[in-house]
Design an enzyme around this catalytic site. Structure first.
Site, PDB file in Angstrom:
ATOM      1  N   LYS A 194       1.089  -1.147   0.189  1.00 43.19           N
ATOM      2  CA  LYS A 194       0.118  -0.126   0.014  1.00 43.19           C
ATOM      3  C   LYS A 194       0.967   1.315  -0.087  1.00 43.19           C
ATOM      4  CE  LYS A 194      -4.426  -1.119   2.230  1.00 43.19           C
ATOM      5  NZ  LYS A 194      -5.315  -0.945   3.199  1.00 43.19           N
ATOM      6  N   ASP A 236     -10.180   3.612   2.236  1.00 40.88           N
ATOM      7  CA  ASP A 236     -10.326   2.889   3.469  1.00 40.88           C
ATOM      8  C   ASP A 236     -11.152   3.854   4.579  1.00 40.88           C
ATOM      9  OD1 ASP A 236      -9.245   0.496   2.723  1.00 40.88           O
ATOM     10  OD2 ASP A 236      -7.105   1.027   3.245  1.00 40.88           O
TER      11      ASP A 236
END
Ligand code: ATR
Length: 287
Positions: free
Chosen positions: A71, A107
């Site tokens: 990520k 997210d």
């Protein structure tokens, strides 16, 4: 499923990918909406990210999700990143349009969507357990909405740095302290939301819970977990037993996927179907 020259390819890169449920929810949504597309798991070892981005461009892949451990490390290989991804320093969605690969992060917003769906108002003060990537994404979104956030972490330096970064980026006051700090009692009564972002309580360690004393919380506060397997963690079960409202991590997982899916397709995702089918799958696996 029909595969032909018109089939669009999406996917997920991470390592290992054995337990990811993203392919399940994305493919389910393509099928339900009659979209000629497929979403594949791509287990990619560290060190191959340059080849992944270049390969995705060359193969005409329209977009992909990114998970642990890539990520943060994918960012230098992209052509640009969104303000959310920049603030979080991490990317979970890459869109490739006209050969340009741009990173996004869904997210934090996925978590905010799940609070809204559960009728939970944006809190004035929140306590976040953990100070990793998920804590950063959620803390950033809360700060943008005016929440004062206190990060409690096993490694206090990480919590302090995170609070400092969030305050610098958003101008919103934040604090970072250790799990066992004496200062926790200053915050507990005022916190309207507690969020566990650590993996403590995740399958298979389902009998564990983070070391936080729930009974000191204000009776009106809400307890949320970002773990979605099991959908109801031990922390959430104990909070319910104390009469506190709870929010499962299942909603956040589905919503971050919904946000990505909608970026990939430009269509509205069948969110309820995705959530119901995922809950059914997880409950079936439990028995
Ligand atoms: P993510 O990107 O999913 O947030 P991460 O960046 O690895 O994952 O962060 C995990 C968080 O959970 C960290 O805050 C970590 O604490 P440390 O900073 O001290 O490592 C916390 N965490 C992980 N395992 C834990 C455990 N067994 N007990 C307490 N905290 C834990």
């Amino acid at each position: 499923m029909r595969i032909d020259q018109g089939t669009r390819v999406y996917g997920l890169i991470g390592y290992p990918l054995d337990h990811s449920l993203s392919p399940f929810i994305h493919n389910l949504a393509f099928e339900a909406m009659g979209i000629n597309a497929v979403y594949l798991p791509f287990p990619v070892k560290p060190g191959r990210l340059s080849a992944v981005v270049e390969g995705a461009r060359a193969l005409g892949i329209r977009g992909f999700n990114v998970t642990i451990p890539h990520k943060e490390t994918i960012i230098p290989f992209l052509d640009g990143i969104s303000p959310e991804a920049e603030a979080c320093g991490s990317v979970n969605t890459v869109l490739i349009e006209e050969d340009r690969a741009v990173g996004h992060n869904t997210d934090g917003i996925g978590f905010m969507d799940s609070l809204e769906q559960e009728g939970v108002e944006v809190p004035r003060m929140a306590i976040i357990l953990g100070a990793g990537g998920a804590a950063r994404a959620i803390g950033h979104q809360l700060a943008l909405r005016g929440t004062v956030t206190v990060f409690l972490n096993r490694t206090p330096e990480r919590a302090e740095k995170l609070a400092c970064d969030i305050t610098r980026i958003t101008g919103q006051e934040s604090f970072g302290v250790s799990w066992d700090s004496d200062r926790i009692s200053d915050f507990v009564q005022d916190a309207e939301l507690l969020i566990n972002t650590t993996p403590v309580g995740m399958y298979p360690g389902i009998d564990q819970r983070p070391p936080f004393v729930l009974k000191n919380l204000n009776p009106k506060s809400v307890v949320a977990d970002i773990i979605y397997n099991p959908p109801k963690t031990r922390l959430l079960r104990e909070a319910e037993a104390l009469g506190l409202k709870t929010v499962s991590g299942l909603g956040m997982f589905v919503n971050q996927g919904v946000r990505s899916w909608e970026m990939f397709t430009g269509r509205e995702a069948p969110r309820k179907l995705m959530e119901d089918e995922l809950r059914g799958l997880l409950l079936k696996n439990e028995t």
